[in-house]
Scaffold this motif. Sequence first.
Motif, PDB file in Angstrom:
ATOM      1  N   ASN A 121       0.825  -1.199   0.000  1.00 22.25           N
ATOM      2  CA  ASN A 121       0.000   0.000   0.000  1.00 22.25           C
ATOM      3  C   ASN A 121       0.861   1.252   0.000  1.00 22.25           C
ATOM      4  OD1 ASN A 121      -2.482  -1.451   0.224  1.00 22.25           O
ATOM      5  ND2 ASN A 121      -2.060  -1.751   2.390  1.00 22.25           N
ATOM      6  N   ALA A 122       0.224   2.386  -0.266  1.00 23.21           N
ATOM      7  CA  ALA A 122       0.855   3.697  -0.111  1.00 23.21           C
ATOM      8  C   ALA A 122       0.044   4.475   0.916  1.00 23.21           C
ATOM      9  CB  ALA A 122       0.889   4.447  -1.436  1.00 23.21           C
ATOM     10  N   ILE A 123       0.725   5.076   1.879  1.00 26.02           N
ATOM     11  CA  ILE A 123       0.077   5.802   2.966  1.00 26.02           C
ATOM     12  C   ILE A 123       0.385   7.282   2.849  1.00 26.02           C
ATOM     13  CG2 ILE A 123       0.064   6.159   5.475  1.00 26.02           C
ATOM     14  CD1 ILE A 123       0.529   3.243   5.855  1.00 26.02           C
ATOM     15  N   CYS A 124      -0.619   8.106   3.125  1.00 22.41           N
ATOM     16  CA  CYS A 124      -0.414   9.553   3.152  1.00 22.41           C
ATOM     17  C   CYS A 124       0.291   9.911   4.457  1.00 22.41           C
ATOM     18  CB  CYS A 124      -1.748  10.286   3.049  1.00 22.41           C
ATOM     19  SG  CYS A 124      -1.584  12.081   3.129  1.00 22.41           S
ATOM     20  N   VAL A 125       1.561  10.291   4.362  1.00 20.43           N
ATOM     21  CA  VAL A 125       2.367  10.623   5.527  1.00 20.43           C
ATOM     22  C   VAL A 125       2.177  12.087   5.928  1.00 20.43           C
ATOM     23  CG1 VAL A 125       4.744  10.777   6.402  1.00 20.43           C
ATOM     24  CG2 VAL A 125       4.064   8.855   4.958  1.00 20.43           C
ATOM     25  N   ASP A 126       1.981  12.950   4.938  1.00 20.22           N
ATOM     26  CA  ASP A 126       1.762  14.360   5.225  1.00 20.22           C
ATOM     27  C   ASP A 126       0.990  14.986   4.070  1.00 20.22           C
ATOM     28  OD1 ASP A 126       1.776  16.689   6.656  1.00 20.22           O
ATOM     29  OD2 ASP A 126       3.940  16.994   6.617  1.00 20.22           O
ATOM     30  N   ARG A 127       0.375  16.134   4.376  1.00 19.99           N
ATOM     31  CA  ARG A 127      -0.458  16.802   3.366  1.00 19.99           C
ATOM     32  C   ARG A 127      -0.426  18.298   3.626  1.00 19.99           C
ATOM     33  NH1 ARG A 127      -6.715  15.575   1.709  1.00 19.99           N
ATOM     34  NH2 ARG A 127      -7.322  17.697   1.179  1.00 19.99           N
ATOM     35  N   HIS A 128      -0.192  19.069   2.568  1.00 22.07           N
ATOM     36  CA  HIS A 128      -0.247  20.523   2.649  1.00 22.07           C
ATOM     37  C   HIS A 128      -1.482  20.967   1.878  1.00 22.07           C
ATOM     38  CE1 HIS A 128       0.559  24.751   1.825  1.00 22.07           C
ATOM     39  NE2 HIS A 128       1.461  24.731   2.798  1.00 22.07           N
ATOM     40  N   GLN A 129      -2.480  21.473   2.610  1.00 16.61           N
ATOM     41  CA  GLN A 129      -3.747  21.843   1.988  1.00 16.61           C
ATOM     42  C   GLN A 129      -3.590  23.077   1.115  1.00 16.61           C
ATOM     43  OE1 GLN A 129      -6.827  20.200   2.171  1.00 16.61           O
ATOM     44  NE2 GLN A 129      -7.266  21.659   0.528  1.00 16.61           N
ATOM     45  N   GLY A 130      -4.180  23.035  -0.074  1.00 19.51           N
ATOM     46  CA  GLY A 130      -4.122  24.162  -0.989  1.00 19.51           C
ATOM     47  C   GLY A 130      -5.114  25.244  -0.610  1.00 19.51           C
ATOM     48  N   SER A 131      -5.294  26.189  -1.500  1.00 17.21           N
ATOM     49  CA  SER A 131      -6.172  27.326  -1.229  1.00 17.21           C
ATOM     50  C   SER A 131      -7.643  26.985  -1.438  1.00 17.21           C
ATOM     51  CB  SER A 131      -5.777  28.508  -2.127  1.00 17.21           C
ATOM     52  OG  SER A 131      -5.800  28.126  -3.498  1.00 17.21           O
ATOM     53  N   TYR A 132      -7.938  25.753  -1.808  1.00 15.22           N
ATOM     54  CA  TYR A 132      -9.315  25.301  -1.977  1.00 15.22           C
ATOM     55  C   TYR A 132      -9.361  23.815  -1.620  1.00 15.22           C
ATOM     56  CZ  TYR A 132      -7.199  23.760  -6.328  1.00 15.22           C
ATOM     57  OH  TYR A 132      -6.355  23.187  -7.241  1.00 15.22           O
ATOM     58  N   THR A 133     -10.527  23.327  -1.278  1.00 10.39           N
ATOM     59  CA  THR A 133     -10.685  21.934  -0.843  1.00 10.39           C
ATOM     60  C   THR A 133     -11.004  21.035  -2.027  1.00 10.39           C
ATOM     61  OG1 THR A 133     -11.517  22.669   1.298  1.00 10.39           O
ATOM     62  CG2 THR A 133     -11.948  20.392   0.691  1.00 10.39           C
ATOM     63  N   ILE A 134     -10.298  19.907  -2.098  1.00 11.12           N
ATOM     64  CA  ILE A 134     -10.556  18.939  -3.163  1.00 11.12           C
ATOM     65  C   ILE A 134     -10.676  17.535  -2.557  1.00 11.12           C
ATOM     66  CG2 ILE A 134      -9.345  20.272  -4.918  1.00 11.12           C
ATOM     67  CD1 ILE A 134      -7.007  18.300  -4.600  1.00 11.12           C
ATOM     68  N   ASP A 135     -11.290  16.641  -3.323  1.00  6.37           N
ATOM     69  CA  ASP A 135     -11.338  15.242  -2.925  1.00  6.37           C
ATOM     70  C   ASP A 135      -9.994  14.593  -3.240  1.00  6.37           C
ATOM     71  OD1 ASP A 135     -14.002  15.337  -2.122  1.00  6.37           O
ATOM     72  OD2 ASP A 135     -14.728  14.925  -4.153  1.00  6.37           O
ATOM     73  N   SER A 136      -9.691  13.522  -2.517  1.00  3.19           N
ATOM     74  CA  SER A 136      -8.480  12.766  -2.814  1.00  3.19           C
ATOM     75  C   SER A 136      -8.746  11.298  -2.540  1.00  3.19           C
ATOM     76  CB  SER A 136      -7.294  13.260  -1.978  1.00  3.19           C
ATOM     77  OG  SER A 136      -7.489  12.945  -0.619  1.00  3.19           O
ATOM     78  N   LEU A 137      -7.885  10.453  -3.082  1.00  3.30           N
ATOM     79  CA  LEU A 137      -8.059   9.011  -2.914  1.00  3.30           C
ATOM     80  C   LEU A 137      -7.818   8.572  -1.480  1.00  3.30           C
ATOM     81  CD1 LEU A 137      -6.241   7.873  -6.172  1.00  3.30           C
ATOM     82  CD2 LEU A 137      -8.693   7.730  -5.726  1.00  3.30           C
ATOM     83  N   THR A 138      -6.884   9.231  -0.794  1.00  4.32           N
ATOM     84  CA  THR A 138      -6.513   8.801   0.553  1.00  4.32           C
ATOM     85  C   THR A 138      -7.180   9.605   1.650  1.00  4.32           C
ATOM     86  OG1 THR A 138      -4.593  10.266   0.517  1.00  4.32           O
ATOM     87  CG2 THR A 138      -4.251   7.991  -0.185  1.00  4.32           C
ATOM     88  N   GLY A 139      -7.789  10.752   1.303  1.00  2.00           N
ATOM     89  CA  GLY A 139      -8.343  11.611   2.343  1.00  2.00           C
ATOM     90  C   GLY A 139      -7.221  12.326   3.070  1.00  2.00           C
TER      91      GLY A 139
END
Length: 273
Positions: A121-139
Amino acid sequence: MPKAVKEMEQGSGTQLLDRAIAVLKFVGETAGAAGASVAEISDGLSLKQSTAHRIAVALERHGLIDRDNLSKRYRLGLGLFVLGVHAADESGLRTLAQPALTRIGAATGDTVFLMARSGVNAICVDRHQGSYTIDSLTGGIGGQIPLGVGSASLAILASLPPDEADAIIEANSPLYPQHHGLTAARVRSLLPAVRQQGYALDRGDLVAGISAFALAVCPRGRPSGVAIAVNMTSARLSQDRFAQLLPLVKQEVQLLEMHVNPLEIAFRHRPSR
């Protein structure tokens, strides 16, 4: 203590641990945000309700799941999130990559993900939110997807030795159809282009209206099982804009590669046996 009794107790303890982990995964992966009642946990895992209740109470006591006072449903607890953050920070990967994610996010306004391999699997280790909200595969952070699904995990998969990548695809083949009818054959067909180009590109194939591209982090030319992905609405990823963004992300990946120890990352994210 007689050997037979000791072995029976060890087996019972292992079985209880397996059941507790199964309950934890059921609440987090199967039930999701809706949560699960004791009855649903019992039915879903073929456990007696008394057993399901006892395990749920123990997990709640340790902060791994929480029980809503009104609905009486269980959801993942913040204690589990804290453990996940510690796990992500253990190798130093998250700390090393945060400046790169921040710079990419500030320059683009898009959402940037740091993904790392964990087994198949691939795990989301970190996320930098952009200027708008979008859907993603991992949340959010801690979400996972099978390797081969989405640009980041495809970039990681393409960076691995072909035999290893093929074994992972075979292991994940039953899961691919859950993602917009993806197949193992389709994943295999995408790898040569990713290897040749040095990046994986998804133009809304898996999440309608959302495009993404990703580059694997390969210090000294060795796979680290890590990738940086940039997600945005498909309308924002014109060919001209992609041509502008790719060098920016490539430069940040190259800077990160100078500080990442591929052996350490590969060791920490290798599949358990």
